[in-house]
Design an enzyme around this catalytic site. Structure first.
Site, PDB file in Angstrom:
ATOM      1  CD  GLU A  25     -65.893 -24.270   3.312  1.00  0.00           C
ATOM      2  OE1 GLU A  25     -64.625 -25.207   3.039  1.00  0.00           O
ATOM      3  OE2 GLU A  25     -66.403 -24.776   4.401  1.00  0.00           O
ATOM      4  CE1 TYR A  85     -67.028 -24.676   0.147  1.00  0.00           C
ATOM      5  CE2 TYR A  85     -66.089 -24.323  -1.798  1.00  0.00           C
ATOM      6  CZ  TYR A  85     -66.089 -24.681  -0.363  1.00  0.00           C
ATOM      7  OH  TYR A  85     -64.616 -24.570   0.163  1.00  0.00           O
TER       8      TYR A  85
END
Ligand code: GDP
Ligand code: MN
Length: 377
Positions: A189, A101
């Site tokens: 993101e 991530y």
């Protein structure tokens, strides 16, 4: 302003971040044509302003034309957390070794961008964040100096041990920070950031929000606006020049002036209520603006009472009263409307209201108490 995955990927690509190619379509036959260009295995991905598509069945691997057609047919038209899917992205399927991530957002408390990385990325990142918050590494960036190379290295080393992967991740983190700043983003993101069996690091998902106040500098990003995907109330407010922010409560607020609107929300909270929105109808108050404001407020199903707090200066109370009466003719409003009206032309305003069988308070304290009491019954 939220943008779609394929649009965010375009921005990332333009900033030198490795992203697999892809094209969007709203037509399953065309999905098959696109997939044929990419070869044997593709992923069909719902394009909606929402995460969690994988878990909702909005991301499907397809190994042949039949599967592509089936996946596109299934996904187009489905609803994911309240968003209808109009288009799918077709992109070559990647072989995945690891999923990480990588995200950047503006932290309001420190007024700085914060970069976040976690080696356990993928669809369960929320669960990872809850179970093991320490596994997410956060770094606050001083926007005056930007991101230093050694900082990017530190973050990349939290993701990978292999030096070659670390090097690729450093470049991705640096480019992502630049993309974030240059496009006026409030959030970006990449989840997952994958490493492949052949040792490449790539972004196979992207989510991005642009700060509305930055949009004026970026006409190319303004073109990414998808009106159909945005809440109707926000579109209406923007087009009619009203400042509207939806909140989670049930007291719909219609106020003239941003300062008074803030004070009204404070007072609603003070008396134990919860504002459903911030709404400033602005200085000038043609009746039509009030009609639009009421349409916006009543489009929120949580609203149980509508509170008008008008302190007439440039705003004329008779205009507001006329707008309220007009709105009641145009739209069906079930919620009680509690009104405070003082200032310019208030006597005329009161006349208009009482002719329509309504009344108004003069004190802000009284009107807020009354409105909140309606929600506590
Ligand atoms: P999200 O659920 O909305 O975040 O959608 P993602 O694009 O992140 O996809 C969800 C999951 O699908 C990813 O975490 C991957 O595990 C899987 N996935 C997505 N694209 C690919 C791909 O190209 N190859 C493989 N093997 N899996 C993929
Ligand atoms: Mn994802």
């Amino acid at each position: 302003m939220d943008i779609h995955e394929y649009q965010a990927k375009e921005i990332l690509r333009n900033n030198g971040i490795p992203v697999p190619p892809g094209r969007v379509t709203g037509n399953p036959n065309q999905a098959v044509d696109i997939a044929n260009e990419y070869g044997d295995k593709v992923v069909v991905k719902a394009q909606v302003h929402s995460g969690g598509r994988g878990k909702a069945g909005g991301v499907k691997l397809a190994k042949n034309s039949e599967e592509v057609f089936q996946a596109a047919t299934d996904i187009i038209g489905m609803t994911i957390s309240g968003h209808r899917v109009n288009e799918v992205l077709i992109t070559p399927a990647e072989d995945i070794d690891t999923e990480a991530y990588l995200g950047i957002l503006i932290d309001r408390k420190t007024q700085s961008p914060v970069i976040m990385v976690c080696s356990e990325g993928g669809v369960d990142i929320e669960e990872v964040a809850q179970r093991n918050p320490n596994s997410i590494r956060k770094l606050r960036i001083d926007p005056r100096y930007g991101l230093f190379r050694h900082q990017a290295y530190g973050l990349a080393r939290a993701l990978y041990r292999d030096q070659d992967l670390v090097k690729q991740a450093v470049a991705i983190i640096e480019n992502l920070y630049q993309a974030f700043i240059d496009s006026g983003a409030s959030m970006v993101e990449i989840n997952p950031l994958i490493s492949t069996p052949t040792g490449c690091v790539k972004a196979i998902d992207a989510k991005m929000s642009i700060d509305n106040n930055e949009l004026i500098k970026h006409p190319e990003i303004q073109n990414y606006r998808d009106i159909q995907a945005e809440p109707r109330a926000e579109t209406m407010a923007r087009e009619s020049g009203l400042s509207y922010v939806k909140l989670d409560g049930n007291v719909g607020c219609c106020v003239n002036g941003a300062g008074l609107a803030m004070a009204t929300m404070d007072l609603v909270k003070y008396y134990g209520g919860e504002p459903a929105n911030f709404l400033d109808i602005g200085g000038s108050s043609n009746p039509q603006k009030v009609v639009t404001a009421l349409k916006i407020i009543t489009s929120d199903p949580n609203v149980e009472v509508i509170l008008f707090n008008i302190f007439g200066g440039i705003t004329r109370c008779d205009d507001v009263a006329r707008g309220i009466v007009e709105a009641l003719k145009e739209i069906e409003i079930d919620s009680p409307i509690i009104i405070r009206l003082t200032g310019t032309n208030d006597e005329k305003g009161l006349e208009i209201l009482s002719a329509a069988g309504m009344s108004a308070f003069t004190s802000m304290d009284d009107v807020v108490k009354k409105a909140v009491s309606k929600t506590l019954q």
